[in-house]
Write an enzyme that holds these catalytic residues in place. Structure first.
Site, short mmCIF file in Angstrom:
data_model
loop_
_atom_site.label_atom_id
_atom_site.label_comp_id
_atom_site.label_asym_id
_atom_site.label_seq_id
_atom_site.Cartn_x
_atom_site.Cartn_y
_atom_site.Cartn_z
N GLU A 1 0.82 -1.20 0.00
CA GLU A 1 0.00 0.00 0.00
C GLU A 1 0.86 1.26 0.00
O GLU A 1 0.60 2.19 -0.75
CB GLU A 1 -0.92 0.01 1.22
CG GLU A 1 -1.69 1.31 1.33
CD GLU A 1 -2.26 1.55 2.70
OE1 GLU A 1 -1.50 1.53 3.68
OE2 GLU A 1 -3.45 1.80 2.78
N GLU A 2 1.87 1.28 0.82
CA GLU A 2 2.65 2.49 0.99
C GLU A 2 3.44 2.89 -0.25
O GLU A 2 3.83 4.04 -0.39
CB GLU A 2 3.60 2.35 2.18
CG GLU A 2 2.93 1.95 3.48
CD GLU A 2 1.82 2.88 3.94
OE1 GLU A 2 1.79 4.06 3.54
OE2 GLU A 2 0.95 2.42 4.69
N ASP A 30 -7.66 -0.63 8.21
CA ASP A 30 -6.59 0.34 8.07
C ASP A 30 -6.47 1.09 9.39
O ASP A 30 -7.38 1.83 9.76
CB ASP A 30 -6.94 1.31 6.95
CG ASP A 30 -5.75 1.79 6.18
OD1 ASP A 30 -4.62 1.53 6.62
OD2 ASP A 30 -5.96 2.42 5.14
N HIS A 122 3.42 6.32 10.96
CA HIS A 122 4.57 6.38 10.06
C HIS A 122 5.82 6.96 10.71
O HIS A 122 6.63 7.60 10.05
CB HIS A 122 4.23 7.16 8.79
CG HIS A 122 3.36 6.40 7.86
ND1 HIS A 122 3.02 6.89 6.62
CD2 HIS A 122 2.74 5.20 7.94
CE1 HIS A 122 2.24 6.02 6.00
NE2 HIS A 122 2.06 4.99 6.79
#
Length: 152
Positions: A1-2, A30, A122
């Protein structure tokens, strides 16, 4: 995804039409253990037919347990997007990321308005120690029940 939804896009593109038709829905989880969480159910509005069924199944699960939820837009920036483009129903759960928590969500779920749902999103501190295990447990239980209901 990232890195641009590479894996989910590749997977969906590899599916034959027959295999795609067998997928009853995709559940996108998520950020489901955010420290300063809100219990969010992704909206089925504007998504493929069958997505509203997923949303309603999650809403029913939480309502039966007296747990409040709010609706969140599913958008197109996560692993579900390739499935939605292939007209496969999508839905799921979210507890918030780095965006600031609104006063309304702080009132409903506790925590601090204006503070991010997950201050470690993150970042190096994004470890298991940063997970709200109680809300993660609620989201995991809901997902298991909804998955079984959708498969039936």
């Amino acid at each position: 995804e990232e890195l641009g939804l590479v894996g989910s896009t590749s997977y969906v593109q590899s599916l034959s039409a027959t295999k795609r038709s067998r997928i009853r829905g995709v559940l996108n989880l998520d950020m489901v253990g955010s420290q300063d969480f809100a219990r969010l159910v992704y909206s089925g509005d504007g998504q493929p037919t069958g997505s509203l069924r997923i949303e309603n199944a999650f809403r029913s699960y939480f309502a039966a347990r007296g747990l409040p939820v709010e609706e969140a837009s599913l958008g197109g920036g996560s692993d579900h997007a390739a499935f939605a483009r292939a007209v496969i129903p999508v839905g799921g759960l979210f507890t918030g990321a780095d965006e600031p928590k609104s006063a309304e969500l702080a009132r409903r779920f506790g925590g601090d308005a204006g503070r991010s749902f997950d201050s470690c999103y993150h970042k190096a501190c994004d470890t298991v120690a940063n997970v709200d295990l109680a809300v993660l447990d609620q989201m995991a239980d809901a997902t298991a029940v909804v998955a079984v209901r959708l498969a039936g």
